[in-house]
Design a protein around this motif. Structure first.
Motif, PDB file in Angstrom:
ATOM      1  N   GLU A  37       0.818  -1.225   0.000  1.00 27.87           N
ATOM      2  CA  GLU A  37       0.000   0.000   0.000  1.00 27.87           C
ATOM      3  C   GLU A  37       0.846   1.267   0.000  1.00 27.87           C
ATOM      4  O   GLU A  37       0.330   2.355  -0.160  1.00 27.87           O
ATOM      5  CB  GLU A  37      -0.913   0.029   1.233  1.00 27.87           C
ATOM      6  CG  GLU A  37      -1.947  -1.071   1.291  1.00 27.87           C
ATOM      7  CD  GLU A  37      -1.475  -2.270   2.098  1.00 27.87           C
ATOM      8  OE1 GLU A  37      -0.245  -2.476   2.205  1.00 27.87           O
ATOM      9  OE2 GLU A  37      -2.337  -3.005   2.621  1.00 27.87           O
ATOM     10  N   ARG A  38       2.155   1.126   0.190  1.00 27.61           N
ATOM     11  CA  ARG A  38       3.091   2.254   0.254  1.00 27.61           C
ATOM     12  C   ARG A  38       2.637   3.276   1.304  1.00 27.61           C
ATOM     13  O   ARG A  38       2.539   4.468   1.023  1.00 27.61           O
ATOM     14  CB  ARG A  38       3.278   2.914  -1.110  1.00 27.61           C
ATOM     15  CG  ARG A  38       3.906   1.998  -2.154  1.00 27.61           C
ATOM     16  CD  ARG A  38       4.358   2.731  -3.404  1.00 27.61           C
ATOM     17  NE  ARG A  38       5.351   3.748  -3.087  1.00 27.61           N
ATOM     18  CZ  ARG A  38       6.654   3.521  -2.866  1.00 27.61           C
ATOM     19  NH1 ARG A  38       7.109   2.284  -2.886  1.00 27.61           N
ATOM     20  NH2 ARG A  38       7.477   4.508  -2.599  1.00 27.61           N
ATOM     21  N   ILE A  39       2.394   2.795   2.509  1.00 24.59           N
ATOM     22  CA  ILE A  39       2.033   3.695   3.606  1.00 24.59           C
ATOM     23  C   ILE A  39       2.798   3.318   4.867  1.00 24.59           C
ATOM     24  O   ILE A  39       3.183   2.168   5.064  1.00 24.59           O
ATOM     25  CB  ILE A  39       0.515   3.714   3.914  1.00 24.59           C
ATOM     26  CG1 ILE A  39       0.010   2.326   4.295  1.00 24.59           C
ATOM     27  CG2 ILE A  39      -0.277   4.303   2.769  1.00 24.59           C
ATOM     28  CD1 ILE A  39      -1.435   2.317   4.787  1.00 24.59           C
ATOM     29  N   ILE A  40       3.006   4.333   5.703  1.00 20.50           N
ATOM     30  CA  ILE A  40       3.506   4.158   7.061  1.00 20.50           C
ATOM     31  C   ILE A  40       2.345   4.495   7.979  1.00 20.50           C
ATOM     32  O   ILE A  40       1.763   5.576   7.887  1.00 20.50           O
ATOM     33  CB  ILE A  40       4.688   5.092   7.357  1.00 20.50           C
ATOM     34  CG1 ILE A  40       5.839   4.852   6.371  1.00 20.50           C
ATOM     35  CG2 ILE A  40       5.174   4.912   8.797  1.00 20.50           C
ATOM     36  CD1 ILE A  40       6.913   5.924   6.434  1.00 20.50           C
TER      37      ILE A  40
ATOM     38  N   ASN B 295       0.750  13.812  23.824  1.00 14.80           N
ATOM     39  CA  ASN B 295       0.300  12.730  22.960  1.00 14.80           C
ATOM     40  C   ASN B 295       1.366  12.362  21.942  1.00 14.80           C
ATOM     41  O   ASN B 295       2.297  13.127  21.666  1.00 14.80           O
ATOM     42  CB  ASN B 295      -0.971  13.125  22.198  1.00 14.80           C
ATOM     43  CG  ASN B 295      -2.114  13.514  23.100  1.00 14.80           C
ATOM     44  OD1 ASN B 295      -2.275  12.959  24.190  1.00 14.80           O
ATOM     45  ND2 ASN B 295      -2.904  14.474  22.667  1.00 14.80           N
ATOM     46  N   ILE B 296       1.203  11.193  21.341  1.00 18.54           N
ATOM     47  CA  ILE B 296       1.812  10.845  20.058  1.00 18.54           C
ATOM     48  C   ILE B 296       0.648  10.577  19.120  1.00 18.54           C
ATOM     49  O   ILE B 296      -0.173   9.693  19.376  1.00 18.54           O
ATOM     50  CB  ILE B 296       2.722   9.612  20.154  1.00 18.54           C
ATOM     51  CG1 ILE B 296       3.958   9.922  21.017  1.00 18.54           C
ATOM     52  CG2 ILE B 296       3.151   9.153  18.762  1.00 18.54           C
ATOM     53  CD1 ILE B 296       4.864   8.727  21.243  1.00 18.54           C
ATOM     54  N   ASN B 297       0.558  11.328  18.046  1.00 18.93           N
ATOM     55  CA  ASN B 297      -0.604  11.253  17.161  1.00 18.93           C
ATOM     56  C   ASN B 297      -0.614   9.981  16.323  1.00 18.93           C
ATOM     57  O   ASN B 297       0.435   9.491  15.894  1.00 18.93           O
ATOM     58  CB  ASN B 297      -0.634  12.453  16.216  1.00 18.93           C
ATOM     59  CG  ASN B 297      -1.078  13.730  16.894  1.00 18.93           C
ATOM     60  OD1 ASN B 297      -1.315  13.757  18.099  1.00 18.93           O
ATOM     61  ND2 ASN B 297      -1.187  14.796  16.129  1.00 18.93           N
ATOM     62  N   ASN B 298      -1.814   9.478  16.059  1.00 15.40           N
ATOM     63  CA  ASN B 298      -2.008   8.511  15.003  1.00 15.40           C
ATOM     64  C   ASN B 298      -1.746   9.199  13.661  1.00 15.40           C
ATOM     65  O   ASN B 298      -2.218  10.316  13.443  1.00 15.40           O
ATOM     66  CB  ASN B 298      -3.428   7.961  14.998  1.00 15.40           C
ATOM     67  CG  ASN B 298      -3.747   7.116  16.220  1.00 15.40           C
ATOM     68  OD1 ASN B 298      -2.868   6.614  16.904  1.00 15.40           O
ATOM     69  ND2 ASN B 298      -5.032   6.979  16.501  1.00 15.40           N
ATOM     70  N   ARG B 299      -1.052   8.511  12.765  1.00 15.67           N
ATOM     71  CA  ARG B 299      -0.792   9.099  11.450  1.00 15.67           C
ATOM     72  C   ARG B 299      -0.795   8.016  10.377  1.00 15.67           C
ATOM     73  O   ARG B 299      -0.395   6.880  10.645  1.00 15.67           O
ATOM     74  CB  ARG B 299       0.573   9.809  11.416  1.00 15.67           C
ATOM     75  CG  ARG B 299       0.758  10.912  12.448  1.00 15.67           C
ATOM     76  CD  ARG B 299       2.074  11.635  12.225  1.00 15.67           C
ATOM     77  NE  ARG B 299       2.424  12.515  13.327  1.00 15.67           N
ATOM     78  CZ  ARG B 299       2.014  13.761  13.468  1.00 15.67           C
ATOM     79  NH1 ARG B 299       1.208  14.293  12.555  1.00 15.67           N
ATOM     80  NH2 ARG B 299       2.398  14.492  14.496  1.00 15.67           N
ATOM     81  N   THR B 300      -1.223   8.388   9.188  1.00 14.59           N
ATOM     82  CA  THR B 300      -1.081   7.534   8.014  1.00 14.59           C
ATOM     83  C   THR B 300      -0.341   8.354   6.967  1.00 14.59           C
ATOM     84  O   THR B 300      -0.813   9.407   6.547  1.00 14.59           O
ATOM     85  CB  THR B 300      -2.446   7.085   7.473  1.00 14.59           C
ATOM     86  OG1 THR B 300      -3.143   6.369   8.513  1.00 14.59           O
ATOM     87  CG2 THR B 300      -2.278   6.187   6.261  1.00 14.59           C
ATOM     88  N   ILE B 301       0.836   7.894   6.582  1.00 15.95           N
ATOM     89  CA  ILE B 301       1.749   8.666   5.743  1.00 15.95           C
ATOM     90  C   ILE B 301       2.008   7.894   4.454  1.00 15.95           C
ATOM     91  O   ILE B 301       2.421   6.731   4.485  1.00 15.95           O
ATOM     92  CB  ILE B 301       3.073   8.921   6.474  1.00 15.95           C
ATOM     93  CG1 ILE B 301       2.820   9.628   7.829  1.00 15.95           C
ATOM     94  CG2 ILE B 301       4.020   9.742   5.617  1.00 15.95           C
ATOM     95  CD1 ILE B 301       4.027   9.595   8.735  1.00 15.95           C
ATOM     96  N   LYS B 302       1.795   8.526   3.340  1.00 17.20           N
ATOM     97  CA  LYS B 302       2.057   7.911   2.049  1.00 17.20           C
ATOM     98  C   LYS B 302       3.529   8.047   1.694  1.00 17.20           C
ATOM     99  O   LYS B 302       4.117   9.099   1.895  1.00 17.20           O
ATOM    100  CB  LYS B 302       1.201   8.596   0.959  1.00 17.20           C
ATOM    101  CG  LYS B 302       1.310   7.999  -0.423  1.00 17.20           C
ATOM    102  CD  LYS B 302       0.577   6.675  -0.534  1.00 17.20           C
ATOM    103  CE  LYS B 302       0.598   6.155  -1.978  1.00 17.20           C
ATOM    104  NZ  LYS B 302      -0.048   4.834  -2.082  1.00 17.20           N
ATOM    105  N   PHE B 303       4.133   6.966   1.213  1.00 15.38           N
ATOM    106  CA  PHE B 303       5.506   7.076   0.713  1.00 15.38           C
ATOM    107  C   PHE B 303       5.616   6.575  -0.712  1.00 15.38           C
ATOM    108  O   PHE B 303       6.663   6.631  -1.312  1.00 15.38           O
ATOM    109  CB  PHE B 303       6.499   6.344   1.636  1.00 15.38           C
ATOM    110  CG  PHE B 303       6.383   4.841   1.691  1.00 15.38           C
ATOM    111  CD1 PHE B 303       7.012   4.052   0.747  1.00 15.38           C
ATOM    112  CD2 PHE B 303       5.654   4.217   2.702  1.00 15.38           C
ATOM    113  CE1 PHE B 303       6.921   2.666   0.811  1.00 15.38           C
ATOM    114  CE2 PHE B 303       5.575   2.829   2.770  1.00 15.38           C
ATOM    115  CZ  PHE B 303       6.222   2.046   1.820  1.00 15.38           C
TER     116      PHE B 303
END
Length: 351
Positions: free
Chosen positions: A309-312, A343-351
């Motif tokens: 999916e090319r995501i982190i 906090n540490i945020n939830n994240r979805t990062i495209k690479f």
């Protein structure tokens, strides 16, 4: 003290990913969804998936509940069935009084990696710390492949004076101005060039000081990354600690992710002492807490790298400042991603 469970995302839960790929071998994204900007060029691809546990700035010798907070991380990482755990610095002084803390870390039944933080050399040399945590063979900077990804660890703990680079040792960095500290040595820069040139997988960097500004020669590092990525995007992300903050910055389509301290935000010497959060004997033994905003729960992240999916995907945690917070005290009157956060945020990062 109040304790909270992991934040849940619709698409991600602990233990919800079945990992594929081979064994490990040594040798801006949007918070709520992927960045839709297309990747230019011909990026290096992988079908692998990798799950890791990340924690930083636990500060055993500064924070009274470091053992408890580290144990929560180990428990969560074990439950999440991660491929390895990594701490990004400011872990502990290499002293026998901290053997119990280290044993919590070593209770993880899997691969474990250390990144050197500046405070890890407050009472000792780099060799002393690496010997203490049993990482003398890997050293202070190293790389390895893991499930279709390439992992690079850098040591950003050198003092630069003219053409001389001196390793941190027994807090020698503290007597130097900011423009002389937080450097990567020239030998390490050359090693990084060669390592990236040989890598054939998407690459993730780890360092204590962040590489988008804090490390003394971060511009040189960014140039190395930029030149390598011109051949086809290879370096996809850089994780750091040190700042005790919670942000994401993109530089040349590389995501620089600051992982918040597990324990507290350091407010600094320019504000009055705050007392009464802990018993008097605790505050006397951990004097840094009077200049800090401690968190009421441990912060860390479970991070999934999904090649197909090319995501982190980062699953963070939420806590609260132990009152009074920096905002209650009027030390900060605005909030953005560079402001103090518990906090540490939830994240979805495209690479």
């Amino acid at each position: 003290m109040k304790r909270k469970e992991f934040l849940q995302q619709v698409s991600l839960g602990l233990g919800s990913i079945v990992l594929s790929g081979g064994l490990l071998s040594c040798s801006k994204g949007k918070e709520n969804g992927p960045d839709e900007n297309p990747i230019e060029g011909n990026p290096i691809k992988t079908d692998g998936t990798l799950r890791i546990g990340v924690i930083t700035d636990v500060h055993k010798d500064y924070f009274p509940y470091a053992d408890e907070y580290l144990e929560k991380f180990i428990t969560a990482a074990t439950a999440a069935n991660v491929d390895f755990i990594i701490q990004i610095g400011d872990f502990t002084y290499p002293h026998f009084r901290n053997d119990g803390f280290l044993s919590i870390w070593n209770s993880f039944d899997g691969l474990k990696y250390h990144v050197l933080g500046n405070h890890d050399m407050d009472t000792s040399s780099k060799a002393d710390f690496l010997n203490y945590v049993d990482q003398r063979d890997l050293g202070a900077h190293y790389s390895f492949d893991a499930n279709g990804f390439h992992i690079v660890v850098l040591d950003t703990n050198f003092i630069k004076q003219g053409n001389s680079y001196t390793p941190y040792n027994a807090r020698n960095y503290a007597s130097h101005p900011n423009n002389e500290i937080g450097f990567v040595s020239p030998e390490q820069l050359e090693w990084l060039k060669n390592d990236l040139a040989k890598a054939d997988k998407p690459t993730v960097l780890f360092s204590h000081q962040h590489l988008n500004g804090s490390a003394g020669n971060s511009q040189e590092i960014q140039t190395i990354i930029r030149e390598e990525n011109k051949k086809g995007k290879k370096v996809i992300a850089s994780f750091s600690g040190h700042n005790h903050q919670n942000w994401l910055v993109e530089v040349d389509k590389v995501s620089h992710i600051q992982i918040n301290s597990s324990s507290y935000f350091y407010v600094g010497p320019n504000f009055p002492d705050v007392t009464g959060r802990f018993p008097e004997n605790v505050e006397n033994n951990y004097s840094v807490m009077k200049k800090s905003a401690p968190y009421d729960d441990s912060l860390f992240a479970i991070v999934d790298f999904k090649g197909p999916e090319r995501i982190i995907q980062i699953e963070g945690r939420e806590s609260n400042f132990i009152a009074p917070s920096p905002y209650d005290l009027g030390y900060y009157t605005y909030r953005d991603q560079m402001s103090p956060s518990s906090n540490i945020n939830n994240r979805t990062i495209k690479f």
